[in-house]
Write a protein that holds these residues in place. Structure first.
Motif, PDB file in Angstrom:
ATOM      1  N   GLU A  36       0.882  -1.240   0.032  1.00 58.58           N
ATOM      2  CA  GLU A  36      -0.006  -0.006   0.117  1.00 58.58           C
ATOM      3  C   GLU A  36       0.841   1.270  -0.230  1.00 58.58           C
ATOM      4  O   GLU A  36       1.750   1.404   0.874  1.00 58.58           O
ATOM      5  N   PRO A  37       0.709   2.186  -1.045  1.00 54.98           N
ATOM      6  CA  PRO A  37       1.384   3.329  -1.037  1.00 54.98           C
ATOM      7  C   PRO A  37       1.043   4.524  -0.080  1.00 54.98           C
ATOM      8  O   PRO A  37      -0.261   4.494   0.020  1.00 54.98           O
ATOM      9  N   PHE A  38       1.802   5.290   0.316  1.00 58.92           N
ATOM     10  CA  PHE A  38       1.428   6.573   1.060  1.00 58.92           C
ATOM     11  C   PHE A  38       2.462   7.666   1.113  1.00 58.92           C
ATOM     12  O   PHE A  38       3.615   7.294   0.467  1.00 58.92           O
ATOM     13  N   LYS A  39       2.036   8.868   1.216  1.00 61.22           N
ATOM     14  CA  LYS A  39       3.419  10.041   1.377  1.00 61.22           C
ATOM     15  C   LYS A  39       3.461  10.032   2.625  1.00 61.22           C
ATOM     16  O   LYS A  39       3.128   9.905   3.422  1.00 61.22           O
ATOM     17  N   ALA A  40       5.031  10.253   2.760  1.00 60.22           N
ATOM     18  CA  ALA A  40       5.683  10.495   4.211  1.00 60.22           C
ATOM     19  C   ALA A  40       6.612  11.253   4.195  1.00 60.22           C
ATOM     20  O   ALA A  40       7.377  11.438   3.061  1.00 60.22           O
ATOM     21  N   PHE A  41       7.123  11.885   5.225  1.00 63.40           N
ATOM     22  CA  PHE A  41       8.176  12.520   5.491  1.00 63.40           C
ATOM     23  C   PHE A  41       9.382  11.486   6.072  1.00 63.40           C
ATOM     24  O   PHE A  41       9.084  10.603   6.886  1.00 63.40           O
ATOM     25  N   ILE A  42      10.401  11.462   5.521  1.00 65.40           N
ATOM     26  CA  ILE A  42      11.559  10.607   6.053  1.00 65.40           C
ATOM     27  C   ILE A  42      12.665  11.377   7.022  1.00 65.40           C
ATOM     28  O   ILE A  42      13.009  12.470   6.261  1.00 65.40           O
ATOM     29  N   SER A  43      12.968  10.975   7.677  1.00 63.27           N
ATOM     30  CA  SER A  43      13.748  11.517   8.604  1.00 63.27           C
ATOM     31  C   SER A  43      15.068  10.447   9.373  1.00 63.27           C
ATOM     32  O   SER A  43      14.738   9.121   9.201  1.00 63.27           O
ATOM     33  N   VAL A  44      16.009  10.834   9.956  1.00 59.22           N
ATOM     34  CA  VAL A  44      17.113  10.163  10.680  1.00 59.22           C
ATOM     35  C   VAL A  44      16.696  10.148  12.094  1.00 59.22           C
ATOM     36  O   VAL A  44      16.791  11.509  12.674  1.00 59.22           O
ATOM     37  N   ASP A  45      16.422   9.312  12.890  1.00 57.37           N
ATOM     38  CA  ASP A  45      15.972   9.275  14.238  1.00 57.37           C
ATOM     39  C   ASP A  45      17.458   9.586  14.906  1.00 57.37           C
ATOM     40  O   ASP A  45      18.565   8.957  14.766  1.00 57.37           O
ATOM     41  N   PRO A  46      17.529  10.903  15.654  1.00 50.78           N
ATOM     42  CA  PRO A  46      18.725  11.298  16.238  1.00 50.78           C
ATOM     43  C   PRO A  46      19.168  10.275  17.333  1.00 50.78           C
ATOM     44  O   PRO A  46      20.629  10.461  17.810  1.00 50.78           O
ATOM     45  N   GLN A  47      18.591   9.441  17.991  1.00 50.28           N
ATOM     46  CA  GLN A  47      18.958   8.585  18.900  1.00 50.28           C
ATOM     47  C   GLN A  47      19.277   7.332  18.420  1.00 50.28           C
ATOM     48  O   GLN A  47      20.629   6.637  18.967  1.00 50.28           O
ATOM     49  N   THR A  48      18.911   6.602  17.254  1.00 52.72           N
ATOM     50  CA  THR A  48      19.225   5.392  16.770  1.00 52.72           C
ATOM     51  C   THR A  48      19.975   5.552  15.577  1.00 52.72           C
ATOM     52  O   THR A  48      20.583   4.523  15.089  1.00 52.72           O
ATOM     53  N   ASN A  49      19.782   6.663  15.005  1.00 50.26           N
ATOM     54  CA  ASN A  49      20.414   6.770  13.793  1.00 50.26           C
ATOM     55  C   ASN A  49      19.804   5.895  12.686  1.00 50.26           C
ATOM     56  O   ASN A  49      20.418   5.647  11.559  1.00 50.26           O
ATOM     57  N   GLU A  50      18.569   5.535  12.844  1.00 51.00           N
ATOM     58  CA  GLU A  50      17.813   4.699  11.766  1.00 51.00           C
ATOM     59  C   GLU A  50      16.831   5.776  11.133  1.00 51.00           C
ATOM     60  O   GLU A  50      16.292   6.695  11.518  1.00 51.00           O
ATOM     61  N   LEU A  51      16.560   5.253   9.804  1.00 51.25           N
ATOM     62  CA  LEU A  51      15.292   5.986   9.079  1.00 51.25           C
ATOM     63  C   LEU A  51      14.060   5.787   9.539  1.00 51.25           C
ATOM     64  O   LEU A  51      13.752   4.661  10.012  1.00 51.25           O
ATOM     65  N   ILE A  52      13.319   6.894   9.570  1.00 45.02           N
ATOM     66  CA  ILE A  52      11.948   6.659  10.051  1.00 45.02           C
ATOM     67  C   ILE A  52      10.949   7.273   9.279  1.00 45.02           C
ATOM     68  O   ILE A  52      11.745   8.239   8.427  1.00 45.02           O
ATOM     69  N   ALA A  53       9.904   6.933   8.806  1.00 45.89           N
ATOM     70  CA  ALA A  53       8.733   7.636   8.183  1.00 45.89           C
ATOM     71  C   ALA A  53       7.502   8.256   8.779  1.00 45.89           C
ATOM     72  O   ALA A  53       7.143   7.131   9.711  1.00 45.89           O
ATOM     73  N   LEU A  54       7.189   9.307   8.647  1.00 52.72           N
ATOM     74  CA  LEU A  54       6.147   9.615   9.410  1.00 52.72           C
ATOM     75  C   LEU A  54       4.993   9.914   8.088  1.00 52.72           C
ATOM     76  O   LEU A  54       5.206  10.891   7.199  1.00 52.72           O
ATOM     77  N   GLY A  55       3.610   9.314   8.297  1.00 48.28           N
ATOM     78  CA  GLY A  55       2.732   9.698   7.137  1.00 48.28           C
ATOM     79  C   GLY A  55       2.441  11.048   7.087  1.00 48.28           C
ATOM     80  O   GLY A  55       2.091  11.594   8.145  1.00 48.28           O
ATOM     81  N   ALA A  56       2.410  11.612   5.881  1.00 48.58           N
ATOM     82  CA  ALA A  56       1.914  12.982   5.765  1.00 48.58           C
ATOM     83  C   ALA A  56       0.691  13.345   6.323  1.00 48.58           C
ATOM     84  O   ALA A  56       0.463  14.411   6.923  1.00 48.58           O
ATOM     85  N   ASP A  57      -0.387  12.565   6.384  1.00 52.71           N
ATOM     86  CA  ASP A  57      -1.527  12.482   6.914  1.00 52.71           C
ATOM     87  C   ASP A  57      -1.558  12.717   8.484  1.00 52.71           C
ATOM     88  O   ASP A  57      -2.669  13.090   8.933  1.00 52.71           O
ATOM     89  N   ARG A  58      -0.499  12.378   9.339  1.00 52.08           N
ATOM     90  CA  ARG A  58      -0.355  12.467  10.654  1.00 52.08           C
ATOM     91  C   ARG A  58       0.213  14.002  10.968  1.00 52.08           C
ATOM     92  O   ARG A  58       0.237  14.213  12.005  1.00 52.08           O
ATOM     93  N   VAL A  59       0.668  14.651  10.109  1.00 55.78           N
ATOM     94  CA  VAL A  59       1.310  16.120  10.245  1.00 55.78           C
ATOM     95  C   VAL A  59       0.186  16.957  10.377  1.00 55.78           C
ATOM     96  O   VAL A  59      -0.712  17.122   9.394  1.00 55.78           O
ATOM     97  N   ARG A  60       0.060  17.959  11.454  1.00 59.11           N
ATOM     98  CA  ARG A  60      -0.899  18.896  11.430  1.00 59.11           C
ATOM     99  C   ARG A  60      -0.104  20.230  11.468  1.00 59.11           C
ATOM    100  O   ARG A  60       0.676  20.363  12.328  1.00 59.11           O
ATOM    101  N   VAL A  61      -0.398  21.256  10.548  1.00 61.33           N
ATOM    102  CA  VAL A  61       0.116  22.577  10.621  1.00 61.33           C
ATOM    103  C   VAL A  61      -0.634  23.310  11.369  1.00 61.33           C
ATOM    104  O   VAL A  61      -2.307  23.460  11.020  1.00 61.33           O
TER     105      VAL A  61
END
Length: 101
Positions: A36-61
């Motif tokens: 299943e595809p979705f749009k996400a922000f991808i970041s590096v977790d500063p504590q684990t140095n692993e990549l994480i993805a946050l679904g754009a639908d979960r971001v509130r401006v």
């Protein structure tokens, strides 16, 4: 970061952004394990140095930042991971300032 992450192939510019800024700097089209595809922000977790993805639908401006009411266009641009210039914000010390967020 030479491997796909959730179906995303990183360009050299993407890798540079992740290393230097800690995030991709744009929305990415990612894929769950079930395909299943979705749009996400991808970041590096500063504590684990692993990549994480946050679904754009979960971001509130928010409607307002540091005392400045955002226009609908500014909110849309922020939600799409674009940089927005905001003027006349007020710092905690009460001083006005401008910034790109």
């Amino acid at each position: 970061m030479d491997f796909p992450f959730m179906g995303v192939e990183f360009s050299e510019e993407d890798k540079k952004m992740l290393r230097e800024m800690g995030n991709l700097g744009r929305l990415a089209d990612v894929t769950f394990k079930n395909g299943e595809p979705f749009k996400a922000f991808i970041s590096v977790d500063p504590q684990t140095n692993e990549l994480i993805a946050l679904g754009a639908d979960r971001v509130r401006v928010p409607d307002e930042i540091k005392g400045v009411k955002l226009s609908e266009q500014q909110k849309t641009d922020l939600a799409m991971s674009k940089t927005v210039a905001i003027e006349n914000m007020i710092s905690k010390a009460g001083n006005p300032f401008n910034a790109h967020i």
